[in-house]
Scaffold this motif. Sequence first.
Motif, short mmCIF file in Angstrom:
data_model
loop_
_atom_site.label_atom_id
_atom_site.label_comp_id
_atom_site.label_asym_id
_atom_site.label_seq_id
_atom_site.Cartn_x
_atom_site.Cartn_y
_atom_site.Cartn_z
N PRO A 47 0.83 -1.22 0.00
CA PRO A 47 0.00 0.00 0.00
C PRO A 47 0.86 1.26 0.00
CG PRO A 47 -0.68 -1.51 1.74
CD PRO A 47 0.63 -2.02 1.22
N GLN A 48 0.34 2.31 -0.59
CA GLN A 48 1.02 3.60 -0.64
C GLN A 48 0.19 4.65 0.10
OE1 GLN A 48 3.95 4.04 -1.80
NE2 GLN A 48 4.36 2.79 -3.61
N TYR A 49 0.87 5.61 0.72
CA TYR A 49 0.20 6.69 1.46
C TYR A 49 0.92 8.00 1.15
CZ TYR A 49 -1.64 2.83 4.29
OH TYR A 49 -2.24 1.68 4.71
N THR A 50 0.18 9.10 1.25
CA THR A 50 0.79 10.42 1.10
C THR A 50 0.09 11.39 2.06
OG1 THR A 50 1.45 12.14 -0.48
CG2 THR A 50 -0.73 11.19 -0.78
N ARG A 51 0.46 12.66 2.05
CA ARG A 51 -0.12 13.64 2.94
C ARG A 51 -1.61 13.82 2.66
NH1 ARG A 51 4.98 15.31 1.75
NH2 ARG A 51 6.33 15.78 3.51
N PRO A 52 -2.42 14.14 3.67
CA PRO A 52 -2.07 14.41 5.06
C PRO A 52 -1.90 13.12 5.86
CG PRO A 52 -4.41 14.66 4.78
CD PRO A 52 -3.85 14.36 3.42
N PRO A 53 -1.29 13.21 7.06
CA PRO A 53 -1.11 11.99 7.87
C PRO A 53 -2.41 11.46 8.43
CG PRO A 53 -0.30 13.93 9.03
CD PRO A 53 -0.60 14.37 7.64
N GLU A 54 -3.45 12.31 8.48
CA GLU A 54 -4.77 11.87 8.92
C GLU A 54 -5.79 12.26 7.86
OE1 GLU A 54 -5.65 13.61 12.66
OE2 GLU A 54 -3.78 12.94 13.61
N TRP A 55 -6.64 11.33 7.47
CA TRP A 55 -7.66 11.60 6.47
C TRP A 55 -8.93 10.83 6.80
CZ3 TRP A 55 -10.15 8.45 2.78
CH2 TRP A 55 -10.92 9.15 1.84
N ARG A 56 -10.01 11.57 7.07
CA ARG A 56 -11.31 11.00 7.40
C ARG A 56 -11.23 9.92 8.49
NH1 ARG A 56 -14.81 10.80 1.72
NH2 ARG A 56 -14.39 12.98 1.15
N GLY A 57 -10.47 10.24 9.50
CA GLY A 57 -10.36 9.34 10.63
C GLY A 57 -9.40 8.18 10.41
N ARG A 58 -8.67 8.19 9.33
CA ARG A 58 -7.74 7.11 9.05
C ARG A 58 -6.31 7.65 9.08
NH1 ARG A 58 -10.37 2.66 6.76
NH2 ARG A 58 -12.54 3.09 6.21
N GLY A 59 -5.44 6.92 9.79
CA GLY A 59 -4.05 7.34 9.89
C GLY A 59 -3.14 6.54 8.99
N VAL A 60 -1.91 7.00 8.90
CA VAL A 60 -0.87 6.30 8.15
C VAL A 60 -0.16 5.33 9.11
CG1 VAL A 60 1.31 6.61 6.90
CG2 VAL A 60 -0.55 8.26 6.61
N PRO A 61 0.17 4.12 8.67
CA PRO A 61 0.91 3.20 9.54
C PRO A 61 2.15 3.88 10.12
CG PRO A 61 0.20 2.04 7.59
CD PRO A 61 -0.15 3.49 7.37
N GLU A 62 2.34 3.72 11.43
CA GLU A 62 3.41 4.44 12.13
C GLU A 62 4.79 4.14 11.57
OE1 GLU A 62 3.26 3.93 16.31
OE2 GLU A 62 1.20 4.67 16.51
N VAL A 63 5.01 2.92 11.09
CA VAL A 63 6.33 2.56 10.60
C VAL A 63 6.75 3.46 9.44
CG1 VAL A 63 5.45 0.81 8.99
CG2 VAL A 63 7.80 0.64 9.84
N LEU A 64 5.78 3.93 8.63
CA LEU A 64 6.12 4.77 7.48
C LEU A 64 6.50 6.18 7.91
CD1 LEU A 64 3.33 3.70 4.94
CD2 LEU A 64 5.69 2.85 5.14
N LEU A 65 6.16 6.55 9.14
CA LEU A 65 6.51 7.88 9.67
C LEU A 65 7.76 7.84 10.53
CD1 LEU A 65 2.90 8.91 10.80
CD2 LEU A 65 3.99 9.35 8.59
N SER A 66 8.31 6.64 10.70
CA SER A 66 9.41 6.46 11.65
C SER A 66 10.75 6.93 11.12
CB SER A 66 9.53 4.98 12.03
OG SER A 66 9.98 4.22 10.91
N GLY A 67 10.92 6.95 9.81
CA GLY A 67 12.23 7.28 9.23
C GLY A 67 13.23 6.15 9.30
#
Length: 268
Positions: A179-199
């Motif tokens: 799966p792919q994600y982009t900004r914003p980190p929150e959209w309609r109550g759904r977040g991005v998996p934390e590992v993708l924000l970890s660096g």
Amino acid sequence: MRIEIATLFPEMCERVADESIIGRARRAGKLEIACINIRDYSDDRFHRVDDTPYGGGMGMVIEAEPLARCCEDAARRNQKKPHIIYLSPKGRVFTQQKAIELSRKEYLLLVCGHYEGVDERFIEELVDEELSIGDYVLTGGELAALVVTDAVGRLCEGVLSDAECYTEESHYNGLLEYPQYTRPPEWRGRGVPEVLLSGHHANIAGWRRVQSLRITERRRPDLYERVELTRQDRKLLEKFPEESPPPAESEQEKNAVREPGKGREDAP
């Protein structure tokens, strides 16, 4: 690479082939694409290239001679024999692996059938292989030829900015893409998996590998059966247990007044 499309509708093919990434690659000289009108090789005063089928039946069949002249003229013009592909629902199903194989050739000539198809003798005489883009029937081979052109063309050197643009996509390595994600980190109550924000690049790569494996297993078990899991794959599957990403906290929840002892604001 040079790709030529032999068709009854060259304007249709030109319009599509001149757009997006493939169009930019043409203009930059990274990819040569030409559309040839099969009617130009007809002896008929009205440039007809079809006739009724022997044995009866509905529809018309494209004659062998105009097709043969078209292909032979292409070889003369380019001083090189093309790899001739006839787009047909009877052909082998086109896959990413076939696209990779064809991207290594220098010159492709894609022949588009129409009506009830083409005279079988043309196929026997000149066609190197028949390809189908799926188990259904189109009114002509143009859309199929454009699919092949796009899938093959984007793999050619210099068309995409980096090989990584396609090596991690669905089907390239036998798996479906993660799966792919982009900004914003929150959209309609759904977040991005934390590992993708970890660096943490190693963890991100591992998570993506696991997602590809799990998506392939769920959606394409036929592909997954051919996957040979490595020891590293098994470790990664244990490290990243299957779970849905937690929904992001809504603005309403963030701004809600919590009872003492129940909100995180009251935590020590």
